[in-house]
Design a protein around this motif. Structure first.
Motif, PDB file in Angstrom:
ATOM      1  N   VAL A 215      33.437  35.245  46.036  1.00 17.00           N
ATOM      2  CA  VAL A 215      33.695  36.328  45.085  1.00 17.00           C
ATOM      3  C   VAL A 215      33.670  37.650  45.848  1.00 17.00           C
ATOM      4  CG1 VAL A 215      33.023  37.377  42.903  1.00 17.00           C
ATOM      5  CG2 VAL A 215      32.547  34.956  43.307  1.00 17.00           C
ATOM      6  N   VAL A 216      34.789  38.359  45.843  1.00 17.49           N
ATOM      7  CA  VAL A 216      34.929  39.560  46.667  1.00 17.49           C
ATOM      8  C   VAL A 216      35.546  40.688  45.827  1.00 17.49           C
ATOM      9  CG1 VAL A 216      35.239  38.179  48.757  1.00 17.49           C
ATOM     10  CG2 VAL A 216      37.254  38.939  47.481  1.00 17.49           C
ATOM     11  N   PRO A 217      35.390  41.945  46.272  1.00 18.64           N
ATOM     12  CA  PRO A 217      36.101  43.039  45.603  1.00 18.64           C
ATOM     13  C   PRO A 217      37.609  42.796  45.644  1.00 18.64           C
ATOM     14  CG  PRO A 217      34.403  43.891  47.065  1.00 18.64           C
ATOM     15  CD  PRO A 217      34.504  42.421  47.348  1.00 18.64           C
ATOM     16  N   TYR A 218      38.300  43.247  44.617  1.00 15.27           N
ATOM     17  CA  TYR A 218      39.742  42.951  44.515  1.00 15.27           C
ATOM     18  C   TYR A 218      40.496  43.358  45.770  1.00 15.27           C
ATOM     19  CZ  TYR A 218      44.134  42.001  42.120  1.00 15.27           C
ATOM     20  OH  TYR A 218      45.342  41.447  41.772  1.00 15.27           O
ATOM     21  N   ASP A 219      40.224  44.548  46.286  1.00  9.02           N
ATOM     22  CA  ASP A 219      40.974  45.030  47.448  1.00  9.02           C
ATOM     23  C   ASP A 219      40.761  44.149  48.675  1.00  9.02           C
ATOM     24  OD1 ASP A 219      42.073  47.063  45.995  1.00  9.02           O
ATOM     25  OD2 ASP A 219      40.709  48.623  46.731  1.00  9.02           O
ATOM     26  N   ASP A 220      39.627  43.465  48.750  1.00 13.22           N
ATOM     27  CA  ASP A 220      39.351  42.593  49.900  1.00 13.22           C
ATOM     28  C   ASP A 220      40.236  41.354  49.913  1.00 13.22           C
ATOM     29  OD1 ASP A 220      37.451  44.426  50.535  1.00 13.22           O
ATOM     30  OD2 ASP A 220      35.729  43.071  50.389  1.00 13.22           O
ATOM     31  N   LEU A 221      40.839  41.010  48.773  1.00 15.74           N
ATOM     32  CA  LEU A 221      41.749  39.862  48.750  1.00 15.74           C
ATOM     33  C   LEU A 221      42.963  40.099  49.655  1.00 15.74           C
ATOM     34  CD1 LEU A 221      41.765  39.049  44.916  1.00 15.74           C
ATOM     35  CD2 LEU A 221      40.562  37.790  46.712  1.00 15.74           C
ATOM     36  N   TYR A 222      43.363  41.358  49.798  1.00 20.29           N
ATOM     37  CA  TYR A 222      44.511  41.687  50.651  1.00 20.29           C
ATOM     38  C   TYR A 222      44.203  41.421  52.132  1.00 20.29           C
ATOM     39  CZ  TYR A 222      46.646  44.151  46.680  1.00 20.29           C
ATOM     40  OH  TYR A 222      47.219  44.474  45.471  1.00 20.29           O
ATOM     41  N   ALA A 223      42.919  41.396  52.485  1.00 16.80           N
ATOM     42  CA  ALA A 223      42.520  41.248  53.885  1.00 16.80           C
ATOM     43  C   ALA A 223      42.175  39.816  54.269  1.00 16.80           C
ATOM     44  CB  ALA A 223      41.326  42.157  54.173  1.00 16.80           C
ATOM     45  N   VAL A 224      42.312  38.870  53.339  1.00 17.11           N
ATOM     46  CA  VAL A 224      42.003  37.466  53.646  1.00 17.11           C
ATOM     47  C   VAL A 224      42.963  36.964  54.731  1.00 17.11           C
ATOM     48  CG1 VAL A 224      42.031  35.114  52.744  1.00 17.11           C
ATOM     49  CG2 VAL A 224      41.024  36.965  51.389  1.00 17.11           C
ATOM     50  N   ASP A 225      42.410  36.469  55.834  1.00 17.12           N
ATOM     51  CA  ASP A 225      43.224  36.008  56.967  1.00 17.12           C
ATOM     52  C   ASP A 225      43.589  34.532  56.878  1.00 17.12           C
ATOM     53  OD1 ASP A 225      43.482  38.407  58.315  1.00 17.12           O
ATOM     54  OD2 ASP A 225      41.578  38.150  59.373  1.00 17.12           O
ATOM     55  N   GLU A 226      42.781  33.760  56.162  1.00 19.18           N
ATOM     56  CA  GLU A 226      43.010  32.319  56.071  1.00 19.18           C
ATOM     57  C   GLU A 226      44.353  32.032  55.397  1.00 19.18           C
ATOM     58  OE1 GLU A 226      40.944  28.376  53.987  1.00 19.18           O
ATOM     59  OE2 GLU A 226      39.896  30.292  54.031  1.00 19.18           O
TER      60      GLU A 226
END
Length: 270
Positions: A133-144
């Motif tokens: 569970v992450v802040p919404y903006d952090d979804l853009y930074a997912v590398d997987e």
């Protein structure tokens, strides 16, 4: 003669408590003895599926994430990941949704944004194991690499989520409603049916030798590749229209009952 059996999970093989049939271990042994291949085809991730099946998972073929991940026993998985720019496009479009949130489905991890909707959190955790569970903006930074984006919409995806995603993506990607609260986005051509067809070609098995079970729209493509296609009694009308047969509901152990009847197995002996 049946050589391949493919079944959906939720609303199909699993009961109302999301439990596997008690007869399944003995039934699988009998299928293996007869050299009949058993495959699970689900919108769920491989992590949730292999955990659910436990030791039984070692010899099962898993079509996971609606075909974005296919796992043969003792082999590296076959993966189809979405381009990062498309994931960002989906995330942008999801900001306009009144109820839907994106769930990014990687091979190793699941990600979804922080929110205060308890019903939505419960729904996500029913189907995904140990989500991040992450802040919404952090979804853009997912590398997987992301195999599928699932949208959890407790208002029903047909009302808002599906039209918004179709407006954003058009027909360039697979958009499938997979449950009362769910829709899935995969690469074009990635479906349960395409994965089942690949399995048939690999094993030299024809649709006439294939039996398939399903209950929701994301199962239709799979049913179309099986001569012995079964919609569950609890299936949507769209699925029932595509299937050649109707199986008893998942709450009545319909998959096991049909298999026993078709293969001449006494259910009481399992």
């Amino acid at each position: 003669m049946i050589q391949l059996i493919a079944t959906d999970m939720d609303g199909t093989l699993l009961d109302e408590e999301k439990q596997l049939p008690a007869q399944l271990p003995a039934l699988l042994e009998e299928l293996y003895r007869r050299d009949i291949t058993f495959a699970v085809a689900s919108g769920r991730s491989h992590m949730m599926l292999t955990n659910l099946f436990g030791e039984l998972a070692e010899e099962i073929i898993f079509i996971c994430d609606n075909g974005a991940c296919v796992m043969y026993p003792h082999e590296a998985p076959l993966l189809h990941s979405l381009p990062k720019d498309v994931i960002h496009q989906i995330l942008d479009a999801c900001r306009s949704l009144s109820a839907g949130v994106p769930v990014l489905c990687g091979f190793h991890h699941i990600y979804y944004p922080e929110n205060d909707n308890a019903a939505m959190q419960h729904e996500i955790q029913r189907y995904y194991r140990d989500p991040q569970v992450v802040p919404y903006d952090d979804l853009y930074a997912v590398d997987e690499p992301i195999l599928k984006v699932a949208l959890c919409d407790t208002n029903g995806p047909a009302k808002e989520s599906y039209p918004v995603m179709h407006e954003a993506l058009g027909d360039a990607y697979e958009l499938l409603i997979s449950g009362d609260c769910w829709m899935d986005i995969m690469c074009k051509g990635v479906t349960k049916g395409a994965a089942l067809q690949g399995l048939q070609e690999r094993m030299g098995i024809t649709p006439a030798e294939t039996m398939a079970f399903g209950d929701y729209d994301n199962d239709i493509s799979m049913l179309q590749h099986a001569e012995f296609s079964y919609a569950m009694e609890n299936a949507s009308e769209r699925v029932r229209q595509q299937a050649k047969h109707i199986a008893p509901a998942n709450t009545k152990n319909g998959v096991v009952r049909v298999l026993c009847e078709t293969l001449g197995i006494h259910m009481e002996s399992l």
